[in-house]
Design a protein around this motif. Sequence first.
Motif, PDB file in Angstrom:
ATOM      1  N   PRO A  29       0.853  -1.190   0.000  1.00 20.84           N
ATOM      2  CA  PRO A  29       0.000   0.000   0.000  1.00 20.84           C
ATOM      3  C   PRO A  29       0.888   1.239   0.000  1.00 20.84           C
ATOM      4  CG  PRO A  29      -0.721  -1.543   1.706  1.00 20.84           C
ATOM      5  CD  PRO A  29       0.569  -2.078   1.136  1.00 20.84           C
ATOM      6  N   LYS A  86       0.818   2.050  -6.950  1.00 21.95           N
ATOM      7  CA  LYS A  86       0.119   1.236  -7.967  1.00 21.95           C
ATOM      8  C   LYS A  86      -1.021   2.034  -8.607  1.00 21.95           C
ATOM      9  CE  LYS A  86      -1.278  -1.860  -5.029  1.00 21.95           C
ATOM     10  NZ  LYS A  86      -0.772  -1.452  -3.704  1.00 21.95           N
ATOM     11  N   ARG A 104     -14.868   0.471  -3.057  1.00 25.77           N
ATOM     12  CA  ARG A 104     -15.284   1.749  -2.457  1.00 25.77           C
ATOM     13  C   ARG A 104     -16.495   2.344  -3.157  1.00 25.77           C
ATOM     14  NH1 ARG A 104      -9.845   1.967  -1.204  1.00 25.77           N
ATOM     15  NH2 ARG A 104      -9.279   2.438  -3.338  1.00 25.77           N
ATOM     16  N   PHE A 142     -17.185  -4.482   3.691  1.00 24.76           N
ATOM     17  CA  PHE A 142     -15.941  -3.873   3.211  1.00 24.76           C
ATOM     18  C   PHE A 142     -15.351  -2.950   4.288  1.00 24.76           C
ATOM     19  CE2 PHE A 142     -14.084  -0.047   1.165  1.00 24.76           C
ATOM     20  CZ  PHE A 142     -12.875  -0.624   0.817  1.00 24.76           C
ATOM     21  N   GLN A 182      -7.545  -5.415   7.102  1.00 26.18           N
ATOM     22  CA  GLN A 182      -7.635  -6.826   6.670  1.00 26.18           C
ATOM     23  C   GLN A 182      -8.188  -6.923   5.250  1.00 26.18           C
ATOM     24  OE1 GLN A 182     -10.270  -8.421   9.594  1.00 26.18           O
ATOM     25  NE2 GLN A 182      -8.725  -8.465  11.202  1.00 26.18           N
ATOM     26  N   VAL A 220     -10.766  -8.382   2.412  1.00 23.66           N
ATOM     27  CA  VAL A 220     -12.134  -8.862   2.269  1.00 23.66           C
ATOM     28  C   VAL A 220     -12.032 -10.348   1.872  1.00 23.66           C
ATOM     29  CG1 VAL A 220     -14.237  -8.567   0.857  1.00 23.66           C
ATOM     30  CG2 VAL A 220     -12.872  -6.559   1.515  1.00 23.66           C
ATOM     31  N   SER A 264     -14.449 -10.988  -2.868  1.00 23.87           N
ATOM     32  CA  SER A 264     -13.572 -10.088  -3.641  1.00 23.87           C
ATOM     33  C   SER A 264     -13.546 -10.477  -5.115  1.00 23.87           C
ATOM     34  CB  SER A 264     -12.136 -10.147  -3.109  1.00 23.87           C
ATOM     35  OG  SER A 264     -12.088  -9.692  -1.794  1.00 23.87           O
ATOM     36  N   GLY A 298      -4.280  -4.229  -7.207  1.00 20.24           N
ATOM     37  CA  GLY A 298      -4.944  -4.621  -5.957  1.00 20.24           C
ATOM     38  C   GLY A 298      -5.570  -6.001  -6.003  1.00 20.24           C
ATOM     39  N   ARG A 354      -4.600 -10.567  -4.378  1.00 14.88           N
ATOM     40  CA  ARG A 354      -3.968 -10.051  -3.159  1.00 14.88           C
ATOM     41  C   ARG A 354      -3.475 -11.175  -2.254  1.00 14.88           C
ATOM     42  NH1 ARG A 354      -5.550  -4.317  -2.680  1.00 14.88           N
ATOM     43  NH2 ARG A 354      -4.543  -3.552  -0.803  1.00 14.88           N
ATOM     44  N   GLN A 398      -6.394 -16.091  -4.294  1.00 14.70           N
ATOM     45  CA  GLN A 398      -7.044 -15.257  -5.320  1.00 14.70           C
ATOM     46  C   GLN A 398      -6.383 -15.461  -6.677  1.00 14.70           C
ATOM     47  OE1 GLN A 398      -7.454 -11.105  -4.247  1.00 14.70           O
ATOM     48  NE2 GLN A 398      -8.584 -11.580  -2.371  1.00 14.70           N
ATOM     49  N   ARG A 437      -2.766  10.658   1.324  1.00 14.11           N
ATOM     50  CA  ARG A 437      -3.921  10.098   0.609  1.00 14.11           C
ATOM     51  C   ARG A 437      -5.156  10.072   1.521  1.00 14.11           C
ATOM     52  NH1 ARG A 437      -3.405   4.219  -2.029  1.00 14.11           N
ATOM     53  NH2 ARG A 437      -3.711   3.488   0.076  1.00 14.11           N
ATOM     54  N   ARG A 467      -9.798   8.446   3.160  1.00  9.80           N
ATOM     55  CA  ARG A 467      -9.703   6.991   3.306  1.00  9.80           C
ATOM     56  C   ARG A 467      -9.531   6.596   4.765  1.00  9.80           C
ATOM     57  NH1 ARG A 467      -7.097   3.703  -1.253  1.00  9.80           N
ATOM     58  NH2 ARG A 467      -6.629   2.377   0.514  1.00  9.80           N
ATOM     59  N   ARG A 478      -2.009  -2.972   7.692  1.00 14.25           N
ATOM     60  CA  ARG A 478      -2.083  -3.175   6.232  1.00 14.25           C
ATOM     61  C   ARG A 478      -0.732  -3.609   5.663  1.00 14.25           C
ATOM     62  NH1 ARG A 478      -4.665  -0.519   2.329  1.00 14.25           N
ATOM     63  NH2 ARG A 478      -3.677   1.500   2.486  1.00 14.25           N
TER      64      ARG A 478
HETATM   65  P1  ADP Z   1      -3.924   0.171  -1.424  1.00 19.33           P
HETATM   66  O1  ADP Z   1      -3.945   0.958  -2.678  1.00 19.33           O
HETATM   67  O2  ADP Z   1      -3.505   0.978  -0.261  1.00 19.33           O
HETATM   68  O3  ADP Z   1      -3.180  -1.108  -1.528  1.00 19.33           O
HETATM   69  P2  ADP Z   1      -6.632  -0.647  -1.961  1.00 19.33           P
HETATM   70  O4  ADP Z   1      -7.426   0.556  -2.339  1.00 19.33           O
HETATM   71  O5  ADP Z   1      -6.155  -1.511  -3.048  1.00 19.33           O
HETATM   72  O6  ADP Z   1      -5.429  -0.180  -1.051  1.00 19.33           O
HETATM   73  O7  ADP Z   1      -7.486  -1.567  -0.960  1.00 19.33           O
HETATM   74  C1  ADP Z   1      -8.111  -1.033   0.180  1.00 19.33           C
HETATM   75  C2  ADP Z   1      -8.702  -2.173   0.997  1.00 19.33           C
HETATM   76  O8  ADP Z   1      -9.682  -2.860   0.202  1.00 19.33           O
HETATM   77  C3  ADP Z   1      -7.728  -3.258   1.405  1.00 19.33           C
HETATM   78  O9  ADP Z   1      -7.027  -2.949   2.587  1.00 19.33           O
HETATM   79  C4  ADP Z   1      -8.664  -4.450   1.596  1.00 19.33           C
HETATM   80  O10 ADP Z   1      -9.368  -4.380   2.812  1.00 19.33           O
HETATM   81  C5  ADP Z   1      -9.653  -4.254   0.455  1.00 19.33           C
HETATM   82  N1  ADP Z   1      -9.240  -4.955  -0.782  1.00 19.33           N
HETATM   83  C6  ADP Z   1      -8.859  -4.380  -1.957  1.00 19.33           C
HETATM   84  N2  ADP Z   1      -8.584  -5.302  -2.882  1.00 19.33           N
HETATM   85  C7  ADP Z   1      -8.792  -6.512  -2.287  1.00 19.33           C
HETATM   86  C8  ADP Z   1      -8.679  -7.859  -2.710  1.00 19.33           C
HETATM   87  N3  ADP Z   1      -8.289  -8.208  -3.950  1.00 19.33           N
HETATM   88  N4  ADP Z   1      -8.991  -8.831  -1.823  1.00 19.33           N
HETATM   89  C9  ADP Z   1      -9.381  -8.543  -0.590  1.00 19.33           C
HETATM   90  N5  ADP Z   1      -9.506  -7.303  -0.107  1.00 19.33           N
HETATM   91  C10 ADP Z   1      -9.221  -6.290  -0.944  1.00 19.33           C
END
Ligand code: ADP
Length: 217
Positions: free
Chosen positions: A30, A34, A57, A69, A77, A79, A84, A112, A115, A119, A150, A156, A168
């Motif tokens: 994070p 990306k 989101r 979510f 954590q 999802v 997901s 993302g 993850r 997956q 951010r 966020r 995270r």
């Molecule tokens: P970042 O850009 O900081 O990595 P994201 O916007 O990608 O954060 O993700 C925010 C949150 O959404 C994650 O911390 C997680 O809880 C959830 N999330 C995003 N993508 C996934 C995924 N592929 N599987 C499970 N949870 C996810």
Amino acid sequence: MGSKGLHNAPISVHISFIVVYKSLLLFGAPGSGKGTQGKILGTIPGFYHCACGDVFRAVDVRSEFGKGFLHYSSKGQLVPDDISIGLWSAQIEGMVQAGRFKPDIDFLVLDGIPRNCNQAKMLGSTVDVLRVFHLTCSDKTKIYDRLKRRALRDNRLDDINEEVIKRRLKTYEEETKPVLDFYGPDLITHVNADQLPYQVLRDILNHIEHYQEPPAE
Ligand code: ADP
């Protein structure tokens, strides 16, 4: 069934087209950038960018998924995998139907997702990962600074306090990083994400040019 029956049976031929998404995976902790790179790549014809976190989101926070979510993301954590993958796949299929993502000519820029290794397995052969761009950040304080900025800019919840950020980053190290081994070293390009965004982009684009002709217009 006798042989006569067999001869009279109508012959039905099922032709099914297996859609394969030629994909480039933006990978990193994070705050490694990306989303920034994905958004820029997504503006280039021939690239379709979809950030998994943005898909989540965009769901109404009053819905069951929306509540779930917030529950997971506010604790740093992931999802659960089936939810997901299900939600993300539905979004991508919708974009194909709408003609915004054309799998026959566009690269799908993954951001993302996947993850964790489960997956990656669930995405299966539909998602053909041609290259993994691993955005590496040597400077942890830079990551914290980016995430905090951010949090203020994008409101966020998951970036707002230091404990959640730490969680995270731990989730990334323990659950997400093993995805690199899943794809293996031959697919991975390490990109120095301590650089300025345009320099990171230049490194990614230079590499794309090396291994793949740009898709036809
Ligand atoms: P970042 O850009 O900081 O990595 P994201 O916007 O990608 O954060 O993700 C925010 C949150 O959404 C994650 O911390 C997680 O809880 C959830 N999330 C995003 N993508 C996934 C995924 N592929 N599987 C499970 N949870 C996810």
